[in-house]
Design an enzyme around this catalytic site. Structure first.
Site, PDB file in Angstrom:
ATOM      1  N   LYS A 154      -1.644 -14.162   6.804  1.00 26.34           N
ATOM      2  CA  LYS A 154      -1.803 -13.407   8.065  1.00 26.34           C
ATOM      3  C   LYS A 154      -3.207 -12.823   8.171  1.00 26.34           C
ATOM      4  CE  LYS A 154       1.460 -10.411   7.109  1.00 26.34           C
ATOM      5  NZ  LYS A 154       1.841 -10.898   5.766  1.00 26.34           N
TER       6      LYS A 154
ATOM      7  N   ARG B 261       7.196  -4.991  11.829  1.00 30.88           N
ATOM      8  CA  ARG B 261       7.817  -5.477  10.596  1.00 30.88           C
ATOM      9  C   ARG B 261       9.306  -5.193  10.540  1.00 30.88           C
ATOM     10  NH1 ARG B 261       3.085  -5.633   6.996  1.00 30.88           N
ATOM     11  NH2 ARG B 261       3.787  -6.340   4.963  1.00 30.88           N
TER      12      ARG B 261
ATOM     13  N   ARG C 202      -5.005 -13.226  -6.145  1.00 26.37           N
ATOM     14  CA  ARG C 202      -5.920 -12.564  -5.194  1.00 26.37           C
ATOM     15  C   ARG C 202      -6.702 -11.413  -5.846  1.00 26.37           C
ATOM     16  NH1 ARG C 202      -3.540 -10.228   0.334  1.00 26.37           N
ATOM     17  NH2 ARG C 202      -2.205  -9.068  -1.086  1.00 26.37           N
TER      18      ARG C 202
ATOM     19  N   ARG D  41      -5.185  -5.687  -5.683  1.00 28.25           N
ATOM     20  CA  ARG D  41      -4.479  -4.641  -4.937  1.00 28.25           C
ATOM     21  C   ARG D  41      -3.373  -4.072  -5.823  1.00 28.25           C
ATOM     22  NH1 ARG D  41      -3.045  -6.822   1.045  1.00 28.25           N
ATOM     23  NH2 ARG D  41      -1.003  -6.031   0.452  1.00 28.25           N
TER      24      ARG D  41
ATOM     25  N   ARG E 207       8.393  -6.959  -2.450  1.00 25.75           N
ATOM     26  CA  ARG E 207       7.877  -7.110  -1.074  1.00 25.75           C
ATOM     27  C   ARG E 207       8.524  -8.318  -0.397  1.00 25.75           C
ATOM     28  NH1 ARG E 207       1.851  -7.526  -2.719  1.00 25.75           N
ATOM     29  NH2 ARG E 207       1.439  -8.135  -0.570  1.00 25.75           N
TER      30      ARG E 207
END
Ligand code: AP5
Length: 211
Positions: free
Chosen positions: A13, A86, A125, A158, A169
């Site tokens: 996204k 969401r 990431r 993160r 998540r």
């Protein structure tokens, strides 16, 4: 143009919304980025949001909708929401806000990707805390392990990109955000894009869908 990017964590996204916003001259509004900036500033919203985010849970709808109301007032012309709405109440809340402003969404782009690919992407990431460059060990590794190519700063992950929190998540996505897909499908706004393709192919499919 007013768009929403919807999809599970790691579906791309942020990558795609940023790219499309630059191409079309729209504002990229990522609720995740906005919340992380609030945490960095140590604001009241940030302090409240941090506990939820670190646990992989959603920040309460009321707090998010108050934040969005403020943001939307200044950006009614053209925007891409990334990571919002969401939950079904957030989608209804957004509709109400847009109705009040006499505007509506043009489309909702849903990036579909399987869970195992998502986990591998998110575990890979990294970002540079100094210059903001993004890396991924799978697709864009730094030249020197752990260091930014641009400024040499140590790379970071993160705080919610640990395997345990990523799995939480994903669970939260399937339990609470799937309803948003159905909400927009029923309204005829949902466009499904295969987010498992390489980034450039995904970007081309998105551009074709909104043209
Ligand atoms: P948020 O920041 O929105 O995170 P997320 O939805 O979990 O999504 P990510 O940012 O992790 O992934 P992405 O889909 O943007 O993928 P990206 O492009 O980065 O939210 C974080 C938290 O904030 C939530 O858990 C919640 O607590 C809170 N929150 C935020 N909004 C909220 C709301 N509305 N209500 C309540 N709570 C809210 O890509 C991921 C990686 O994959 C990158 O390294 C990228 O380079 C790579 N990649 C991207 N595309 C491809 C591709 N096609 N092929 C290979 N690699 C790819």
């Amino acid at each position: 143009m007013r768009l929403v990017f919807l999809g599970p964590p790691g579906s791309g996204k942020g990558t795609q919304a940023k790219n499309l916003a630059e191409k079309l001259g729209l504002e990229h509004l990522s609720t995740g980025d906005i919340l992380r900036a609030e945490i960095e500033r140590g604001s009241e919203i940030g302090i409240k949001a941090k506990t939820f985010m670190d646990a992989g849970a959603l920040v309460p709808d009321k707090l998010i909708l108050e934040m969005i109301k403020d943001i939307l007032r200044k950006r009614a012309n053209g925007f891409i929401f990334d990571g919002f709405p969401r939950t079904a109440p957030q989608a209804e809340g957004l509709d109400e806000l847009l109705r009040g402003m006499g505007i509506q969404l043009n489309a909702v782009l849903y990036l579909s990707v399987g869970d195992e690919v998502l986990i591998s992407r998110l575990l890979g990431r990294y970002y540079c805390p100094k210059c903001g460059l993004d890396y991924n060990l799978n697709s864009r590794p730094p030249k020197k392990a752990g260091l930014c190519d641009n400024c040499g700063e140590g790379l970071r992950q993160r705080s919610d990109d640990t395997e345990e929190v990523i799995r939480r998540r994903l669970e939260v996505y399937h339990q609470q955000t799937k309803a948003v897909e159905d909400y927009y499908r029923q309204k005829g706004l949902l466009i499904e894009i295969n987010g498992a393709e390489p980034p450039d192919s995904v970007a081309a499919a998105i551009l074709e869908a909104v043209a």
